[in-house]
Scaffold this motif. Structure first.
Motif, PDB file in Angstrom:
ATOM      1  N   ASP A   1      -5.258  55.681  16.988  1.00 36.70           N
ATOM      2  CA  ASP A   1      -4.343  55.118  17.756  1.00 36.70           C
ATOM      3  C   ASP A   1      -2.999  55.698  17.774  1.00 36.70           C
ATOM      4  N   THR A   2      -2.434  56.170  16.490  1.00 44.15           N
ATOM      5  CA  THR A   2      -1.497  56.807  16.539  1.00 44.15           C
ATOM      6  C   THR A   2      -1.507  58.072  16.888  1.00 44.15           C
ATOM      7  N   GLN A   3      -2.527  58.913  16.761  1.00 41.31           N
ATOM      8  CA  GLN A   3      -2.640  60.104  17.432  1.00 41.31           C
ATOM      9  C   GLN A   3      -2.630  60.272  18.779  1.00 41.31           C
ATOM     10  N   GLU A   4      -3.359  59.157  19.478  1.00 41.03           N
ATOM     11  CA  GLU A   4      -3.095  59.305  20.845  1.00 41.03           C
ATOM     12  C   GLU A   4      -1.808  58.915  21.550  1.00 41.03           C
ATOM     13  N   LEU A   5      -0.835  58.169  20.926  1.00 39.63           N
ATOM     14  CA  LEU A   5       0.151  57.850  21.328  1.00 39.63           C
ATOM     15  C   LEU A   5       1.053  59.120  21.198  1.00 39.63           C
ATOM     16  N   LEU A   6       0.953  59.614  19.860  1.00 40.52           N
ATOM     17  CA  LEU A   6       1.734  60.754  19.406  1.00 40.52           C
ATOM     18  C   LEU A   6       1.530  61.897  20.734  1.00 40.52           C
ATOM     19  N   SER A   7       0.294  62.134  20.933  1.00 32.63           N
ATOM     20  CA  SER A   7      -0.007  63.252  22.241  1.00 32.63           C
ATOM     21  C   SER A   7       0.281  62.922  23.391  1.00 32.63           C
ATOM     22  N   ALA A   8       0.227  61.713  23.816  1.00 34.16           N
ATOM     23  CA  ALA A   8       0.749  61.282  25.123  1.00 34.16           C
ATOM     24  C   ALA A   8       2.288  61.340  25.348  1.00 34.16           C
ATOM     25  N   TYR A   9       2.900  60.781  24.249  1.00 33.56           N
ATOM     26  CA  TYR A   9       4.489  60.362  24.637  1.00 33.56           C
ATOM     27  C   TYR A   9       5.170  61.692  23.919  1.00 33.56           C
ATOM     28  N   ASN A  10       4.705  62.782  23.519  1.00 40.59           N
ATOM     29  CA  ASN A  10       5.290  63.806  23.135  1.00 40.59           C
ATOM     30  C   ASN A  10       5.105  64.699  24.174  1.00 40.59           C
ATOM     31  N   ALA A  11       4.080  64.766  25.132  1.00 39.47           N
ATOM     32  CA  ALA A  11       3.991  65.508  26.176  1.00 39.47           C
ATOM     33  C   ALA A  11       4.992  64.951  27.242  1.00 39.47           C
ATOM     34  N   SER A  12       5.128  63.832  27.482  1.00 39.06           N
ATOM     35  CA  SER A  12       6.270  63.421  28.375  1.00 39.06           C
ATOM     36  C   SER A  12       7.573  63.625  27.766  1.00 39.06           C
ATOM     37  N   LEU A  13       7.885  63.546  26.346  1.00 42.62           N
ATOM     38  CA  LEU A  13       9.174  63.968  25.875  1.00 42.62           C
ATOM     39  C   LEU A  13       9.385  65.419  26.138  1.00 42.62           C
ATOM     40  N   GLU A  14       8.770  66.199  25.911  1.00 48.81           N
ATOM     41  CA  GLU A  14       8.756  67.614  26.055  1.00 48.81           C
ATOM     42  C   GLU A  14       9.060  68.149  27.608  1.00 48.81           C
ATOM     43  N   ARG A  15       8.254  67.427  28.475  1.00 49.61           N
ATOM     44  CA  ARG A  15       8.439  67.793  29.785  1.00 49.61           C
ATOM     45  C   ARG A  15       9.888  67.315  30.329  1.00 49.61           C
ATOM     46  N   LEU A  16      10.172  66.159  29.788  1.00 45.53           N
ATOM     47  CA  LEU A  16      11.588  65.593  30.425  1.00 45.53           C
ATOM     48  C   LEU A  16      12.830  66.502  29.657  1.00 45.53           C
ATOM     49  N   LYS A  17      12.542  66.977  28.489  1.00 44.44           N
ATOM     50  CA  LYS A  17      13.602  67.844  27.853  1.00 44.44           C
ATOM     51  C   LYS A  17      13.718  68.989  28.775  1.00 44.44           C
ATOM     52  N   ARG A  18      12.676  69.414  29.379  1.00 45.94           N
ATOM     53  CA  ARG A  18      12.746  70.847  30.247  1.00 45.94           C
ATOM     54  C   ARG A  18      13.209  70.567  31.623  1.00 45.94           C
ATOM     55  N   GLU A  19      12.936  69.158  32.172  1.00 47.58           N
ATOM     56  CA  GLU A  19      13.239  68.931  33.663  1.00 47.58           C
ATOM     57  C   GLU A  19      14.627  67.976  34.055  1.00 47.58           C
ATOM     58  N   ILE A  20      14.861  67.208  32.821  1.00 48.05           N
ATOM     59  CA  ILE A  20      15.934  66.069  33.096  1.00 48.05           C
ATOM     60  C   ILE A  20      17.304  66.754  33.573  1.00 48.05           C
ATOM     61  N   VAL A  21      18.139  66.194  34.451  1.00 52.45           N
ATOM     62  CA  VAL A  21      19.447  66.498  34.741  1.00 52.45           C
ATOM     63  C   VAL A  21      20.502  65.827  34.310  1.00 52.45           C
ATOM     64  N   ASN A  22      20.157  64.372  34.107  1.00 57.14           N
ATOM     65  CA  ASN A  22      21.357  63.636  33.421  1.00 57.14           C
ATOM     66  C   ASN A  22      21.589  63.873  32.127  1.00 57.14           C
TER      67      ASN A  22
END
Length: 243
Positions: free
Chosen positions: A181-202
């Motif tokens: 379960d921890t690995q699934e969460l790690l994979s899912a939220y790490n993908a979102s985190l890295e994507r937002l780091k590249r795209e967010i403007v605020n």
């Protein structure tokens, strides 16, 4: 209903054509029956396979998009929580403030803050009650952001944050059922985190997420933000100038 009628019409016409063809060549009744049944099954099988090919890729794609969008929203909500916790800490004591809170499940399975530890406020701080109210309100929002195992014996969520001369740090641990379960969460939220780091403007959100990471610790999903002292002025700036 329309799809079902069309399917039945196709099967009927196909079966009838097979049957009539065999009648014309004088095939025995048992052969006619077997051929008709086989033709029906073959047509049904082809239609079902075609439906699978038509639907499954779209369904999978939709699920992936929805999952990614949901993960993005959670990470952005987390960034907002960090901002509020920092502002409350800064208001309590601009030099040093430490807070730790543990949440456990009640009899209904809902998370409740069971115990917390904190440094003393400044004696002259006039907004002590308001700071506590703000802190606890946003912590309950944090408790519900990430999935967590229901447990009456262990701490479901442990949150700590501190402000010092080195900066502001917050760490949140969410108990999970097991390592998978921890690995699934790690994979899912790490993908979102890295994507937002590249795209967010605020600017505020970008600053928080830049210094945020997700990891696992035993059966816990962990998210940590470490903001260096030099970056804190940006979080304290007015909204208009932060964009």
């Amino acid at each position: 209903m329309t799809t079902r009628k069309n399917y039945n019409s196709i099967v009927f016409l196909t079966t009838l054509s097979v049957y009539l063809g065999l009648v014309l060549v004088g095939a025995p009744a048992t052969v006619l029956a077997q051929a008709a049944l086989t033709g029906r099954l073959e047509v049904k099988d082809k239609i079902e396979k075609r439906d699978d090919l038509d639907k499954k890729p779209d369904d999978v794609a939709d699920e992936k998009v929805q999952s990614l969008e949901s993960g993005n929203r959670v990470i952005l909500d987390y960034a907002e929580v960090v901002k509020v916790l920092f502002e409350a800490s800064w208001q309590a004591d601009t030099k040093r403030f430490t807070y730790e809170c543990e949440a456990k499940s009640d009899y209904a399975g809902k998370l409740q803050a069971k115990r917390f530890f904190f440094t003393n406020f400044e004696q002259n701080e006039p907004n002590t009650r308001q700071i506590f109210h703000t802190t606890h309100s946003v912590l309950f929002k944090l408790f519900s952001l990430f999935p967590v195992k229901t447990s009456y014996d262990e701490s479901n969520v442990i949150v700590s944050f501190k402000l010092s001369d080195k900066g502001f740090t917050t760490e949140s641990k969410f108990l999970q059922k097991d390592g998978s379960d921890t690995q699934e969460l790690l994979s899912a939220y790490n993908a979102s985190l890295e994507r937002l780091k590249r795209e967010i403007v605020n600017k505020r959100q970008a600053l928080i997420l830049k210094h945020t990471e997700v990891l696992t610790e035993n059966n816990q999903f962990v998210i940590v933000t470490r903001l260096p002292r030099g970056s804190l002025d940006t979080l304290l700036a007015k909204k208009d100038s932060a964009k």
